[in-house]
Motif scaffolding. Structure first.
Motif, PDB file in Angstrom:
ATOM      1  N   SER A 378       0.685  -0.940   0.502  1.00 41.39           N
ATOM      2  CA  SER A 378      -0.353  -0.026  -0.019  1.00 41.39           C
ATOM      3  C   SER A 378       0.740   1.227   0.125  1.00 41.39           C
ATOM      4  N   TYR A 379       0.265   2.233  -0.634  1.00 38.80           N
ATOM      5  CA  TYR A 379       0.999   3.603  -0.558  1.00 38.80           C
ATOM      6  C   TYR A 379      -0.194   5.004  -1.127  1.00 38.80           C
ATOM      7  N   TYR A 380       0.288   6.352  -0.235  1.00 46.80           N
ATOM      8  CA  TYR A 380      -0.506   7.393  -0.774  1.00 46.80           C
ATOM      9  C   TYR A 380       0.285   7.893  -1.294  1.00 46.80           C
ATOM     10  N   LEU A 381      -0.889   8.324  -2.738  1.00 46.75           N
ATOM     11  CA  LEU A 381      -0.434   8.931  -3.314  1.00 46.75           C
ATOM     12  C   LEU A 381      -0.632  10.124  -3.590  1.00 46.75           C
ATOM     13  N   LEU A 382       0.058  11.136  -3.849  1.00 48.61           N
ATOM     14  CA  LEU A 382      -0.174  12.229  -3.329  1.00 48.61           C
ATOM     15  C   LEU A 382       0.270  13.181  -5.196  1.00 48.61           C
ATOM     16  N   ALA A 383      -0.676  14.137  -5.367  1.00 39.08           N
ATOM     17  CA  ALA A 383      -0.470  15.018  -6.616  1.00 39.08           C
ATOM     18  C   ALA A 383      -0.177  16.863  -6.648  1.00 39.08           C
ATOM     19  N   TYR A 384      -0.026  16.913  -7.581  1.00 37.94           N
ATOM     20  CA  TYR A 384       0.320  18.840  -7.431  1.00 37.94           C
ATOM     21  C   TYR A 384       0.351  19.065  -8.220  1.00 37.94           C
ATOM     22  N   TYR A 385      -0.122  20.076  -8.456  1.00 46.36           N
ATOM     23  CA  TYR A 385      -0.058  20.639 -10.399  1.00 46.36           C
ATOM     24  C   TYR A 385       1.697  22.296  -9.878  1.00 46.36           C
ATOM     25  N   PRO A 386       2.596  21.870  -9.846  1.00 44.94           N
ATOM     26  CA  PRO A 386       3.901  22.823  -9.398  1.00 44.94           C
ATOM     27  C   PRO A 386       4.119  24.141  -9.531  1.00 44.94           C
ATOM     28  N   GLU A 387       4.076  25.051  -8.648  1.00 45.58           N
ATOM     29  CA  GLU A 387       3.664  26.785  -8.968  1.00 45.58           C
ATOM     30  C   GLU A 387       4.917  27.500  -9.989  1.00 45.58           C
ATOM     31  N   ASN A 388       5.839  26.460 -10.258  1.00 43.33           N
ATOM     32  CA  ASN A 388       7.094  27.317 -10.497  1.00 43.33           C
ATOM     33  C   ASN A 388       6.938  26.105 -11.548  1.00 43.33           C
ATOM     34  N   VAL A 389       6.627  26.568 -12.640  1.00 44.26           N
ATOM     35  CA  VAL A 389       6.391  26.198 -14.633  1.00 44.26           C
ATOM     36  C   VAL A 389       7.010  26.747 -14.849  1.00 44.26           C
ATOM     37  N   GLN A 390       8.232  27.459 -15.062  1.00 35.14           N
ATOM     38  CA  GLN A 390       9.720  27.469 -15.882  1.00 35.14           C
ATOM     39  C   GLN A 390       9.803  26.072 -16.388  1.00 35.14           C
ATOM     40  N   GLU A 391      10.490  25.806 -17.721  1.00 37.02           N
ATOM     41  CA  GLU A 391      10.767  24.490 -18.637  1.00 37.02           C
ATOM     42  C   GLU A 391      12.006  25.081 -18.489  1.00 37.02           C
ATOM     43  N   ASP A 392      13.087  25.162 -17.832  1.00 33.08           N
ATOM     44  CA  ASP A 392      14.246  25.513 -17.055  1.00 33.08           C
ATOM     45  C   ASP A 392      15.345  24.195 -17.133  1.00 33.08           C
ATOM     46  N   ALA A 393      15.071  22.884 -17.482  1.00 34.15           N
ATOM     47  CA  ALA A 393      15.764  21.601 -17.135  1.00 34.15           C
ATOM     48  C   ALA A 393      16.678  21.889 -15.866  1.00 34.15           C
ATOM     49  N   LYS A 394      15.807  22.577 -14.908  1.00 34.67           N
ATOM     50  CA  LYS A 394      16.452  22.597 -13.888  1.00 34.67           C
ATOM     51  C   LYS A 394      16.387  20.892 -12.767  1.00 34.67           C
ATOM     52  N   PHE A 395      16.818  20.190 -11.461  1.00 34.57           N
ATOM     53  CA  PHE A 395      16.557  19.594 -10.965  1.00 34.57           C
ATOM     54  C   PHE A 395      15.226  20.696 -10.295  1.00 34.57           C
ATOM     55  N   ARG A 396      14.100  19.653  -9.995  1.00 36.05           N
ATOM     56  CA  ARG A 396      12.994  20.361  -8.592  1.00 36.05           C
ATOM     57  C   ARG A 396      12.858  19.417  -7.245  1.00 36.05           C
ATOM     58  N   GLU A 397      13.392  19.933  -5.975  1.00 39.45           N
ATOM     59  CA  GLU A 397      13.781  18.832  -5.050  1.00 39.45           C
ATOM     60  C   GLU A 397      12.007  18.488  -4.785  1.00 39.45           C
ATOM     61  N   ILE A 398      11.784  16.890  -4.349  1.00 35.38           N
ATOM     62  CA  ILE A 398      10.166  17.439  -3.868  1.00 35.38           C
ATOM     63  C   ILE A 398      10.620  16.290  -2.471  1.00 35.38           C
ATOM     64  N   LYS A 399      10.215  17.217  -1.542  1.00 36.23           N
ATOM     65  CA  LYS A 399       9.862  16.895  -0.376  1.00 36.23           C
ATOM     66  C   LYS A 399       8.359  16.361   0.351  1.00 36.23           C
ATOM     67  N   VAL A 400       7.875  15.593   1.468  1.00 39.81           N
ATOM     68  CA  VAL A 400       7.018  15.055   1.627  1.00 39.81           C
ATOM     69  C   VAL A 400       7.296  15.008   4.062  1.00 39.81           C
ATOM     70  N   ASN A 401       6.425  15.835   4.228  1.00 40.18           N
ATOM     71  CA  ASN A 401       6.343  15.353   5.745  1.00 40.18           C
ATOM     72  C   ASN A 401       5.204  15.028   6.003  1.00 40.18           C
TER      73      ASN A 401
END
Length: 730
Positions: A378-401
């Motif tokens: 089992s697992y929790y499934l979370l989803a979101y629309y990123p506020e930062n929509v720039q397509e700059d080929a940079k790594f976006r770090e995700i953290k869940v607390n």
């Protein structure tokens, strides 16, 4: 009657021959999940410090951050495939954007496990134990609706295919063979290890590496023992070894990425189990970029990597040169410890960064595999629309607390890389326009229009072929058009020279649209049949149109009709993956299906048995109404009979006294066993003994069964058997 059936096989071996069946088959197959391309999905596992799963949290208990900034959670659910428990519904931060994730479909699809055997980096001595423990896992740990695939980094097991059937999985594991590891470089009297070579070339830990290398070189060489000569020879050999390291690690990392790409259309969380002795990452190559790409792709397609070290428990005292480490001096001891860290580091990193875990320093590989299966319950499934929509080929770090509770352990993926995706439609349109422009300038407007039309038709055909090939290579079958497939080795076909295999297909006409032309309902379905060998190479490819043309009377009956077609062909001894894809040009619906077939070596004179052909009884009141059409449909009614036909092969044994016996099994337990029957020794024109019969199904409950045919030879004390899965429905 049996003779008539044997002869009728000739009528279905030509590709796209037509036959209609009235067998009503009910299906509840899952659909593909459609997800808004802007939506980022994050699967999360929460445990306490003892590893106990916490499954009682609500959406309000979670805090999700991207690059340190809190994001609004658009979707939340607890996914438990085995209990189908769904705690929450979709929520949306923007009424114009719907988080279109259908959790019940994820649950219906079951869990997904891909076992990637890194046989390039597993020693021959360990592979046998790895296979043994994997087979035990498949037999005991997976649930009925879990979909599994086994693939190897060497390509030995061919392309990825997910299946809920256990037999193909076990056959794939059993077929794994040790790869030839060419660790020895000509003239390498220093017996350099891969890690040692890396340190010498890169200049890191060079004192320990050189000390051990020079000591061994001087001990084993009878040539010039001058220090300068020794160093130059060691450096040359080290570079050759490192070149091999780079090539092998690149293959392993590319295989991991290719598996993830193949899983794009598979719903829910995908669990990739990487079994390896460990591998070195060379910083001077593209390896670090490959690993970052893997982490990014894992986030986009929902894959979690678990890495399991097949090397088992090790201490510095039991390392050997064969294991990739040394024990000759204190320097060798230091080198051994550093080698262990370097080999295990990349596999640990990929697992951790994608939300999984790594099992190392343990002799119990099976326990590690069991922990992976347990964590995936089992697992929790979370989803979101990123506020930062720039397509700059940079790594976006995700953290869940988990808010207000620092005692809980939260496991999820590290992040993704932002960036634009290639628009294939625009690219194709642009290429077509450039072609047309070039033609118009060189040939004139009228001629350009004619040539452009021809080019477009040619391109449409090429694009359709490539499109269907891409679908065929997918890890999971497309279901917009329902297709059934069955591939059977028969040892030969009367009237079809040299052909030994029959591929039978069925297309559900309920999924097809038609155009009415001259009082006929017509369509021309595009079809592609591709056969892959064990190494993933294509050994056969046939592209044909399936011409559908029905009168008014036939069209009215299509609600319960399957369209049958097939192809006979010749395959060399080996294990093959047979795949077919079809496209409806009117609606552009796609369907695909696959089957496995093993072709034995008939040059070996031992007793052999073909696959089993199933015979349907169209009219329960008429015993003579047995038909071979519809081989791909393995569904029977509880009031009918199941007929079968198979062929016995083996030059010497065909003159012996042979005994046949039939069994029907459910969950691998025999619930029906016939009395032994002595077979007639009549050999047909192809050199086979034909054996067939019928078993009434009255009294059998609905469900899935296996028909097993056993042929025994008392004189040579041999026995062969074949099994065929079938289903009983009302």
């Amino acid at each position: 009657m049996l003779k008539k059936i044997c002869l009728s096989i000739i009528s279905i071996v030509y590709f796209f021959n037509i036959a209609l069946a009235q067998d009503k088959v009910h299906q509840n197959e899952g659909e593909a999940i459609k997800v808004d391309t802007e939506l980022i999905q994050v699967d999360v596992i929460v445990t306490d410090k003892k590893g106990n799963r916490i499954d009682s949290l609500k959406q309000s208990d979670f805090e999700l951050l991207e690059d340190g900034k809190v994001q609004s959670i658009s979707f939340f659910s607890l996914v438990q495939p085995q209990t189908k428990k769904n705690l929450a519904k979709t929520t949306s931060i923007n009424p114009d954007k719907k988080a279109n994730i259908d959790v019940p479909l994820i649950e219906q699809a079951g869990r997904v496990f891909i076992i990637l055997i890194d046989d390039i980096h597993i020693s021959a001595t360990r592979l046998a134990d790895v296979k043994k423990q994997l087979l035990k896992l498949v037999n005991e740990q997976f649930q009925e609706n879990d979909k599994i695939a086994v693939i190897s980094s060497s390509g030995m097991l061919g392309i990825l295919e997910l299946t809920a059937e256990r037999e193909p999985i076990k056959k794939s594991i059993e077929k794994l063979k040790p790869q030839i590891h060419s660790d020895i470089v000509a003239g390498d009297t220093a017996k350099l290890t891969e890690f040692q070579a890396q340190q010498i070339v890169n200049g890191e830990f060079d004192y320990a590496a050189y000390e051990v290398a020079i000591t061994r070189y001087l001990e084993n060489t009878t040539a010039d023992k001058a220090l300068g000569t020794a160093v130059r020879q060691i450096q040359s050999n080290a570079q050759q070894i490192l070149d091999k390291v780079v090539a092998q690690t690149t293959i392993t990392l590319q295989t991991i990425r290719n598996v993830m790409l193949a899983l794009r259309s598979v719903p829910g969380r995908k669990n990739l189990i990487l079994v390896t002795d460990g591998f070195l990452v060379e910083t001077q190559s593209e390896h670090l970029a490959q690993m970052r790409s893997i982490v990014d792709l894992a986030a986009r397609v929902g894959v979690v990597v678990y890495s399991l070290n097949s090397g088992g428990l090790k201490t510095s005292s039991n390392y050997s040169a064969e294991d990739g480490v040394l024990t000759v001096t204190d320097s060798g001891e230091t080198l051994a410890l550093e080698a262990q860290k370097a080999l295990l580091g990349p596999m640990k990193s990929i697992a951790q960064d994608t939300g999984g875990f790594s099992t190392t320093n343990s002799n119990d590989l099976l326990k590690g595999l069991q922990n992976v299966v347990k964590e995936s319950s089992s697992y929790y499934l979370l989803a979101y629309y990123p506020e930062n929509v720039q397509e700059d080929a940079k790594f976006r770090e995700i953290k869940v607390n988990v808010k207000g509770n620092k005692q809980l352990i939260v496991k999820t993926r590290k992040g993704y890389i932002s960036g634009k995706k290639l628009d294939l439609a625009i690219l194709t349109k642009s290429n077509n326009s450039k072609k047309a422009e070039k033609i118009e300038k060189s040939e004139g407007v009228k001629n350009a229009e004619k040539i452009e039309k021809v080019e477009k038709q040619k391109m449409d055909t090429e694009n359709a072929s490539q499109f269907l090939l891409n679908e065929i290579k997918s890890a999971i079958s497309a279901k917009d058009i329902k297709l059934k497939i069955k591939a059977d080795f028969l040892g030969g076909l009367e009237g079809v020279e040299n052909n030994n295999t029959l591929v039978s297909l069925a297309l559900d006409l309920k999924d097809i649209d038609f155009q009415k032309i001259d009082n006929h309902y017509q369509n021309k379905i595009k079809g592609l049949l591709v056969i892959f060998a064990e190494d993933g190479k294509i050994v056969h490819s046939t592209q044909d149109d399936i011409n559908l043309n029905f009168t008014d009377d036939n069209y009215k009956q299509m609600g319960k009709t399957w369209f049958f077609f097939g192809k006979s062909l010749s395959l060399k001894p080996g294990f093959y993956n047979v795949r077919f894809a079809a496209e409806d040009p009117i609606t552009h619906k796609i369907g695909s299906c696959s089957a496995l077939v093993e072709i034995p070596d008939l040059k070996i004179s031992k007793l052999q048995l073909s696959n089993i052909l199933l015979l349907h009884q169209e009219n329960p009141q008429n015993p003579e109404s047995v038909t071979m059409k519809g081989q791909a449909l393995t569904v029977f009614t509880e009031k009918s009979s199941i007929g079968f036909l198979c062929y016995i092969l083996g030059k010497e044994n065909l003159k012996s006294k042979l005994i046949a016996q039939i069994q029907i099994l459910q969950e691998d337990k025999a619930i029906f066993t016939s009395s032994p029957v002595n077979l007639e020794q009549k050999v047909d024109k192809v050199g086979r003994i034909v054996y067939g019969g019928q078993v009434p199904l009255i009294g059998f409950a609905e469900g899935q069964y296996k028909l097993r045919i056993i042929i025994s030879d008392d004189e040579y004390k041999t026995q062969v058997a074949q099994e065929q899965i079938f289903t009983i429905e009302k």
